[in-house]
Design a protein around this motif. Structure first.
Motif, PDB file in Angstrom:
ATOM      1  N   GLN A  26       0.826  -1.201   0.000  1.00 18.29           N
ATOM      2  CA  GLN A  26       0.000   0.000   0.000  1.00 18.29           C
ATOM      3  C   GLN A  26       0.860   1.250   0.000  1.00 18.29           C
ATOM      4  O   GLN A  26       2.018   1.208   0.451  1.00 18.29           O
ATOM      5  CB  GLN A  26      -0.907   0.002   1.226  1.00 18.29           C
ATOM      6  CG  GLN A  26      -1.962  -1.094   1.223  1.00 18.29           C
ATOM      7  CD  GLN A  26      -2.898  -0.985   2.406  1.00 18.29           C
ATOM      8  OE1 GLN A  26      -2.618  -0.303   3.384  1.00 18.29           O
ATOM      9  NE2 GLN A  26      -4.033  -1.657   2.317  1.00 18.29           N
ATOM     10  N   PRO A  27       0.340   2.350  -0.497  1.00 22.31           N
ATOM     11  CA  PRO A  27       1.080   3.611  -0.424  1.00 22.31           C
ATOM     12  C   PRO A  27       1.513   3.904   1.005  1.00 22.31           C
ATOM     13  O   PRO A  27       0.750   3.703   1.957  1.00 22.31           O
ATOM     14  CB  PRO A  27       0.062   4.645  -0.915  1.00 22.31           C
ATOM     15  CG  PRO A  27      -0.828   3.872  -1.824  1.00 22.31           C
ATOM     16  CD  PRO A  27      -0.954   2.507  -1.198  1.00 22.31           C
ATOM     17  N   GLY A  28       2.754   4.362   1.128  1.00 24.84           N
ATOM     18  CA  GLY A  28       3.330   4.616   2.441  1.00 24.84           C
ATOM     19  C   GLY A  28       4.053   3.424   3.023  1.00 24.84           C
ATOM     20  O   GLY A  28       4.746   3.565   4.046  1.00 24.84           O
ATOM     21  N   GLY A  29       3.905   2.273   2.410  1.00 24.39           N
ATOM     22  CA  GLY A  29       4.535   1.067   2.908  1.00 24.39           C
ATOM     23  C   GLY A  29       5.989   0.936   2.490  1.00 24.39           C
ATOM     24  O   GLY A  29       6.557   1.831   1.845  1.00 24.39           O
ATOM     25  N   ASN A  68      11.198   2.893   1.277  1.00 26.79           N
ATOM     26  CA  ASN A  68      10.228   3.350   2.268  1.00 26.79           C
ATOM     27  C   ASN A  68       9.317   4.411   1.656  1.00 26.79           C
ATOM     28  O   ASN A  68       9.629   4.982   0.618  1.00 26.79           O
ATOM     29  CB  ASN A  68      10.947   3.926   3.480  1.00 26.79           C
ATOM     30  CG  ASN A  68      11.820   2.917   4.179  1.00 26.79           C
ATOM     31  OD1 ASN A  68      11.518   1.711   4.203  1.00 26.79           O
ATOM     32  ND2 ASN A  68      12.921   3.385   4.764  1.00 26.79           N
ATOM     33  N   SER A  69       8.226   4.662   2.340  1.00 28.72           N
ATOM     34  CA  SER A  69       7.268   5.695   1.901  1.00 28.72           C
ATOM     35  C   SER A  69       6.914   5.528   0.432  1.00 28.72           C
ATOM     36  O   SER A  69       6.944   6.482  -0.348  1.00 28.72           O
ATOM     37  CB  SER A  69       7.849   7.097   2.154  1.00 28.72           C
ATOM     38  OG  SER A  69       8.168   7.270   3.506  1.00 28.72           O
ATOM     39  N   VAL A 124       2.555  -0.617  -6.090  1.00 28.80           N
ATOM     40  CA  VAL A 124       2.108   0.196  -4.958  1.00 28.80           C
ATOM     41  C   VAL A 124       0.682   0.641  -5.254  1.00 28.80           C
ATOM     42  O   VAL A 124       0.447   1.436  -6.167  1.00 28.80           O
ATOM     43  CB  VAL A 124       3.030   1.404  -4.735  1.00 28.80           C
ATOM     44  CG1 VAL A 124       2.604   2.158  -3.476  1.00 28.80           C
ATOM     45  CG2 VAL A 124       4.484   0.965  -4.633  1.00 28.80           C
ATOM     46  N   SER A 125      -0.246   0.119  -4.483  1.00 28.86           N
ATOM     47  CA  SER A 125      -1.657   0.376  -4.751  1.00 28.86           C
ATOM     48  C   SER A 125      -2.458   0.219  -3.471  1.00 28.86           C
ATOM     49  O   SER A 125      -2.138  -0.638  -2.648  1.00 28.86           O
ATOM     50  CB  SER A 125      -2.172  -0.595  -5.812  1.00 28.86           C
ATOM     51  OG  SER A 125      -3.541  -0.380  -6.083  1.00 28.86           O
ATOM     52  N   PRO A 126      -3.523   1.034  -3.309  1.00 30.04           N
ATOM     53  CA  PRO A 126      -4.371   0.895  -2.102  1.00 30.04           C
ATOM     54  C   PRO A 126      -5.018  -0.477  -2.029  1.00 30.04           C
ATOM     55  O   PRO A 126      -5.300  -1.102  -3.046  1.00 30.04           O
ATOM     56  CB  PRO A 126      -5.416   1.997  -2.298  1.00 30.04           C
ATOM     57  CG  PRO A 126      -4.793   2.949  -3.252  1.00 30.04           C
ATOM     58  CD  PRO A 126      -3.911   2.144  -4.150  1.00 30.04           C
TER      59      PRO A 126
END
Length: 123
Positions: free
Chosen positions: A13-16, A84-85, A121-123
């Motif tokens: 997920q985004p931010g992961g 990261n992020s 990277v996806s919700p």
């Protein structure tokens, strides 16, 4: 047979965070600089990070500076890319590549390539 193998990709997920590994077989990475590249659909391959054989010189693309960290463990014959992020725009196939001693900007300057690992990277 000399080859590089990437691992550690996946869906996040985004931010992961993810940590990619680049392992060499058939040769020692001790004298090789490593570059991590990525290629998203419809886009050119771009270099995101690199590390010289001596480990004291690293470089990052502006788009990942402060979020990605490249490191190496020559005892394990492996180079890592800590991410990261993560953002959706980081989605791509990530490749590692090797060339003797010093890093280079152009992908064509690297002699050995892995087959890549997908990062999404996806919700």
């Amino acid at each position: 047979q000399s080859q590089l193998v990437e691992s550690g990709g996946g869906l996040v997920q985004p931010g992961g965070s993810l940590r990619l590994s680049c392992s060499a077989s058939g040769f020692s990475l001790d004298y090789y600089a490593i570059g991590w590249f990525r290629q998203a659909p419809g886009k050119e391959r771009e270099k995101v990070a690199c590390i010289a054989s001596s480990s004291d010189a690293t470089g990052y693309a502006d788009s990942v500076q402060g979020r990605f960290t490249i490191s190496r463990d020559n005892a394990k014959n492996t180079v890592y890319l800590q991410m990261n992020s993560l953002k959706p725009e980081d989605t791509a196939i990530y490749y590692c590549a090797a060339r003797l001693f010093e890093t280079a900007t152009k992908a064509s300057a690297y002699d050995y390539w892995g087959r890549g690992t997908q990062v999404t990277v996806s919700p």
